[in-house]
Design an enzyme around this catalytic site. Structure first.
Site, PDB file in Angstrom:
ATOM      1  N   ASN A  42      49.482  29.175  19.161  1.00 62.09           N
ATOM      2  CA  ASN A  42      49.772  27.743  19.007  1.00 62.09           C
ATOM      3  C   ASN A  42      50.871  27.562  17.962  1.00 62.09           C
ATOM      4  OD1 ASN A  42      47.754  28.616  17.157  1.00 62.09           O
ATOM      5  ND2 ASN A  42      47.071  26.536  16.800  1.00 62.09           N
ATOM      6  N   ILE A  43      51.777  26.656  18.281  1.00 64.42           N
ATOM      7  CA  ILE A  43      52.929  26.389  17.412  1.00 64.42           C
ATOM      8  C   ILE A  43      52.940  24.893  17.128  1.00 64.42           C
ATOM      9  CG2 ILE A  43      55.439  26.569  17.166  1.00 64.42           C
ATOM     10  CD1 ILE A  43      55.313  28.832  19.319  1.00 64.42           C
ATOM     11  N   CYS A  53      50.264  24.569  22.611  1.00 65.82           N
ATOM     12  CA  CYS A  53      49.075  25.428  22.555  1.00 65.82           C
ATOM     13  C   CYS A  53      49.444  26.886  22.855  1.00 65.82           C
ATOM     14  CB  CYS A  53      48.042  25.004  23.587  1.00 65.82           C
ATOM     15  SG  CYS A  53      47.235  23.436  23.263  1.00 65.82           S
ATOM     16  N   GLU A  55      48.066  28.960  24.942  1.00 67.04           N
ATOM     17  CA  GLU A  55      48.074  29.292  26.370  1.00 67.04           C
ATOM     18  C   GLU A  55      49.417  28.931  26.999  1.00 67.04           C
ATOM     19  OE1 GLU A  55      45.871  27.621  24.600  1.00 67.04           O
ATOM     20  OE2 GLU A  55      43.973  27.371  25.665  1.00 67.04           O
ATOM     21  N   CYS A  86      42.694  23.470  26.770  1.00 70.18           N
ATOM     22  CA  CYS A  86      42.755  22.000  26.822  1.00 70.18           C
ATOM     23  C   CYS A  86      43.214  21.559  28.221  1.00 70.18           C
ATOM     24  CB  CYS A  86      43.686  21.462  25.739  1.00 70.18           C
ATOM     25  SG  CYS A  86      45.439  21.550  26.165  1.00 70.18           S
ATOM     26  N   CYS A  89      46.828  22.459  29.194  1.00 71.04           N
ATOM     27  CA  CYS A  89      46.980  23.892  29.500  1.00 71.04           C
ATOM     28  C   CYS A  89      46.360  24.233  30.846  1.00 71.04           C
ATOM     29  CB  CYS A  89      46.379  24.736  28.384  1.00 71.04           C
ATOM     30  SG  CYS A  89      47.385  24.674  26.881  1.00 71.04           S
TER      31      CYS A  89
HETATM   32  N1  THU Z   1      44.967  24.668  20.664  1.00 75.88           N
HETATM   33  C1  THU Z   1      45.384  25.720  21.421  1.00 75.88           C
HETATM   34  O1  THU Z   1      46.357  26.399  21.088  1.00 75.88           O
HETATM   35  N2  THU Z   1      44.712  25.996  22.560  1.00 75.88           N
HETATM   36  C2  THU Z   1      43.584  25.357  22.981  1.00 75.88           C
HETATM   37  O2  THU Z   1      43.032  25.696  23.998  1.00 75.88           O
HETATM   38  C3  THU Z   1      43.062  24.239  22.193  1.00 75.88           C
HETATM   39  C4  THU Z   1      43.876  23.809  21.049  1.00 75.88           C
HETATM   40  C5  THU Z   1      45.653  24.401  19.409  1.00 75.88           C
HETATM   41  C6  THU Z   1      46.507  23.178  19.366  1.00 75.88           C
HETATM   42  C7  THU Z   1      46.527  22.885  17.874  1.00 75.88           C
HETATM   43  O3  THU Z   1      47.529  23.657  17.261  1.00 75.88           O
HETATM   44  C8  THU Z   1      45.188  23.377  17.377  1.00 75.88           C
HETATM   45  O4  THU Z   1      44.704  24.249  18.382  1.00 75.88           O
HETATM   46  C9  THU Z   1      44.178  22.280  17.122  1.00 75.88           C
HETATM   47  O5  THU Z   1      44.070  21.443  18.205  1.00 75.88           O
END
Ligand code: THU
Length: 130
Positions: A42-43, A53, A55, A86, A89
C-alpha cells in the site's frame, strides 16, 4: 507457487509499505498465468484518496509488464485478523482475473484462508455486463 509461499512473499514485501498515515502495512503477491510473480504494497498519500492498496499496486505492476491474467492474489498485514481485499481491489482483480482466481487472505501469524474470486465478489460488473 503454493498458497503458503505466496503468503510468505506478501508478508516479506510489507516492509516496503508506505503507510505513514494509517500505519497499517499491507503486502500483496500476485501470480499470473505464465507463472510470474509480482509484489505490491500500500502506498499512501497526504491526500488520502490518492492512496493505492497493495493488491492494486501488484496487479498494476503485472499488467504494466504485459501480464494480463491473474491466477492468484495473496494478502498480508500486521493484523491479528484475516485481511480481505477492499471493494475497489476486488473490482480490479476481477478485470484481470476470473471466477476461479484464488484470493488468499492471511493473518499476521501466517495462517490463511483461500477463496475463489467468485466467492468474494459475486455478480460482478465486468466486460460481460457491457
Ligand atoms: N489497504 C490495502 O492495501 N489493502 C486492503 O485490502 C485494505 C486496505 C490499505 C489502504 C491503506 O493504506 C491502509 O490499508 C488502511 O486502509
Amino acid at each position: 507457487m503454493n498458497s503458503r509461499e505466496l503468503v510468505k512473499t506478501a508478508r516479506e514485501i510489507m516492509k516496503n509499505s508506505y503507510s505513514p498515515y494509517s500505519k497499517f502495512r499491507v503486502g500483496a503477491a500476485v501470480q499470473t498465468e505464465s507463472g510470474k510473480l509480482f509484489t505490491g504494497v500500500n502506498i499512501e498519500n497526504a491526500s488520502y484518496g490518492a492512496t493505492c492498496c497493495a493488491e492494486r499496486t501488484a496487479v498494476f505492476k503485472a499488467v504494466s509488464e504485459g501480464e494480463k491474467k491473474v491466477k492468484a492474489v495473496a494478502i498480508a498485514s500486521d493484523s491479528d485478523d484475516f485481511i480481505y481485499p477492499c471493494g475497489i481491489c476486488r473490482q480490479v482483480i476481477g478485470e484481470f482475473g476470473d471466477r476461479e482466481t484464488r484470493i488468499i487472505c492471511s493473518k499476521n501469524n501466517g495462517e490463511y484462508r483461500e477463496y475463489k474470486l467468485e466467492d468474494l465478489f459475486p455478480n460482478a460488473f465486468n466486460s460481460d455486463s457491457l
